[in-house]
Motif scaffolding. Structure first.
Motif, short mmCIF file in Angstrom:
data_model
loop_
_atom_site.label_atom_id
_atom_site.label_comp_id
_atom_site.label_asym_id
_atom_site.label_seq_id
_atom_site.Cartn_x
_atom_site.Cartn_y
_atom_site.Cartn_z
N MET A 263 10.45 12.52 11.07
CA MET A 263 10.67 12.99 9.78
C MET A 263 11.43 12.04 8.99
O MET A 263 12.76 12.05 9.14
CB MET A 263 11.41 14.35 10.07
N THR A 264 10.90 11.47 7.80
CA THR A 264 11.69 10.69 7.01
C THR A 264 12.70 11.29 6.12
O THR A 264 12.55 12.42 5.79
CB THR A 264 10.69 10.01 5.91
N ARG A 265 13.79 10.50 6.32
CA ARG A 265 14.99 11.10 5.51
C ARG A 265 15.54 10.20 4.43
O ARG A 265 16.26 10.72 3.44
CB ARG A 265 16.08 11.64 6.54
N LEU B 271 13.73 22.14 13.82
CA LEU B 271 14.68 21.34 14.51
C LEU B 271 15.35 20.46 13.43
O LEU B 271 16.79 20.02 13.75
CB LEU B 271 13.90 20.22 15.46
N LEU B 272 14.81 19.92 12.28
CA LEU B 272 15.65 19.23 11.24
C LEU B 272 16.73 20.14 10.68
O LEU B 272 17.97 19.86 10.62
CB LEU B 272 14.86 18.93 10.18
N GLN B 273 16.33 21.40 10.44
CA GLN B 273 17.42 22.34 10.10
C GLN B 273 18.53 22.99 11.06
O GLN B 273 19.66 22.86 10.72
CB GLN B 273 16.61 23.92 9.67
N ASP B 274 18.01 23.14 12.11
CA ASP B 274 19.14 23.60 13.24
C ASP B 274 18.96 22.62 14.31
O ASP B 274 17.97 22.49 15.33
CB ASP B 274 18.54 24.85 13.76
N PRO B 275 20.06 21.88 14.58
CA PRO B 275 20.15 20.70 15.86
C PRO B 275 20.08 21.60 17.02
O PRO B 275 19.75 20.97 18.16
CB PRO B 275 21.43 20.03 15.35
N GLU B 276 20.43 22.77 17.15
CA GLU B 276 20.59 23.33 18.39
C GLU B 276 19.33 24.13 18.55
O GLU B 276 19.10 25.15 19.64
CB GLU B 276 21.69 24.42 18.18
N GLU C 3 12.21 8.80 12.90
CA GLU C 3 11.53 8.85 11.69
C GLU C 3 10.53 7.54 11.43
O GLU C 3 11.17 6.64 12.22
CB GLU C 3 12.56 8.87 10.54
N GLY C 4 9.72 7.66 10.64
CA GLY C 4 9.08 6.21 10.56
C GLY C 4 9.90 5.26 10.30
O GLY C 4 10.76 5.14 9.36
N SER D 244 10.54 1.92 0.37
CA SER D 244 11.84 2.31 0.02
C SER D 244 12.75 1.36 0.84
O SER D 244 12.66 1.00 1.86
CB SER D 244 12.08 3.65 0.64
N ASP D 245 14.01 1.11 0.17
CA ASP D 245 15.17 0.36 0.93
C ASP D 245 15.98 1.37 1.70
O ASP D 245 17.01 0.78 2.23
CB ASP D 245 15.85 -0.51 -0.14
N ARG D 246 15.81 2.56 1.62
CA ARG D 246 16.68 3.42 2.37
C ARG D 246 15.92 4.13 3.53
O ARG D 246 16.67 4.84 4.28
CB ARG D 246 17.17 4.66 1.52
#
Length: 372
Positions: A32-34, A342-347, A64-65, A76-78
């Motif tokens: 998932m790209t962030r 899983l992005l929202q909830d690490p657990e 993430e990619g 993107s540079d981020r």
């Protein structure tokens, strides 16, 4: 723990092998790209982000990619890069932290191709390149149709990134061939209008991706896993399809498997939908049946509702995973990738493996900027 939650723990906790890698359970973190990596360098926050999810029971993390070392690869540079001394040093820390937390991790190696627009970072002078210089949905070229030199340079960039991944301690690599990015632009007739050996019928359109796989296979150890992610749909064409029949799908997948793919990550928007008429198998199920390779399914796992609505601020209720467990139990596919939940909830993984389903929260895209 109830009988239902015990069943979930039992089915999802089974180890699985991908070539020389044993993954401790069936849960995968989807890429998932962030855009949290200024200068393309994953920092300590990124280290913690992945380590938390590994510590909470995710068996295999797909990052993430991350851009391969070709100037036209990104926009993107981020977004992190998988080339350069500082960038690779950052990734080495990520791999070490995930291993210390008990997880396995592979980078997703990425080239966006014609999704890039002129003047975008990280290398503003680089042209947008693709099989025919066509963006999805365009009738005229707005970018550069790749020459043989361009093809060779991109193939080498993927191979070099894969070799670097093994050198700095990753457990395998995933090649991003999905969602309308460069490799997928070659696979799909809508963006590949070439008349040379890299265009034409299904097998010819697979040639570029297969050559990348073969180059990666040659650049890493024989037991180092290569995962190939692909999709029918594209970001700008949700109804697009590479294959209308199982036979057409086999024509695409067979050269990739022969070139050295160890597992396929079949990206769908909703994992429970059948891929072809006359069968309940989803895309990952058909992929496993046709290739005999392990497969990863993905698509709204643990959620319900269209994910576009999620990004408009409409929360998606938690979806039962009973159907998912049924499919895993009968070996329709081997692993399941979890993205937004899983992005929202690490657990999330720990809660599912421990039978704490009542603690799972509905996905809320409006909260994403505060998540880590």
């Amino acid at each position: 723990m109830t009988a239902a939650t015990s069943r979930a723990a039992e089915i999802l906790s089974r180890p699985v092998s991908l070539n020389g890698l044993t993954v401790p359970n069936r849960i995968v973190m989807a890429p998932m790209t962030r855009q949290f990596s200024p200068g393309g360098v994953p920092g300590e926050d990124v280290v913690g982000y992945y380590a938390r999810r590994a510590a909470a029971g995710v068996g295999l993390i797909v990052t993430e990619g991350t851009y391969v070392g070709h100037d036209s690869a990104g926009q993107s540079d981020r977004i992190p890069r998988f080339h350069g001394e500082e960038q690779l040093a950052g990734w080495a820390k990520v791999a070490d932290a995930v291993h210390a937390a008990g997880g396995k991790i592979v980078p997703q190696l990425w080239h966006i191709g014609m999704v890039r627009e002129a003047g975008q970072p990280p290398f503003a002078e680089a042209p947008a390149v693709g099989p025919s210089g066509l963006r999805i949905g365009a009738t005229e070229a707005t970018g550069k149709a790749m020459t043989q030199t361009d093809l060779d340079d991109v193939i080498a960039a993927f191979a070099e990134a894969a070799a670097a991944a093994e050198r700095i301690g990753f457990d395998g690599v995933e090649l991003h061939g999905a969602h309308g990015y460069l490799l997928d632009q070659f696979l799909w007739a809508g963006t590949n209008r070439r008349t040379d050996a890299y265009g034409g019928d299904l097998v010819a359109r697979t040639k570029f991706a297969a050559e990348i796989v073969a180059a990666v296979r040659a650049a890493v150890s024989p037991d180092f896993p290569i995962i190939f992610r692909y999709s029918q749909w594209k970001q700008e064409a949700y109804g697009a399809r590479l294959a209308e029949t199982p036979e057409e799908l086999e024509a695409i997948l067979a050269p990739l498997a022969a070139a050295g793919v160890d597992a396929f990550h079949a990206s769908t928007r909703r994992y429970w939908l059948p891929e072809f008429e006359g069968s309940d198998l989803n895309l990952a199920g058909w992929t496993k049946k046709l290739t005999g390779k392990p497969t990863i399914t993905v698509g709204s796992v643990g959620l319900d509702g269209d994910f576009i609505k999620g990004f408009m601020g409409e929360g998606s209720p938690v979806k039962s995973i009973d159907d998912l467990l049924d499919r895993l139990e009968r070996d329709e596919f081997d692993m399941v990738a979890v993205g937004r939940a899983l992005l929202q909830d690490p657990e999330w993984a720990a809660k599912v493996l421990d039978g704490r389903f009542d603690e799972l929260a509905a996905y809320d895209a409006t909260a994403l900027r505060t998540l880590s």
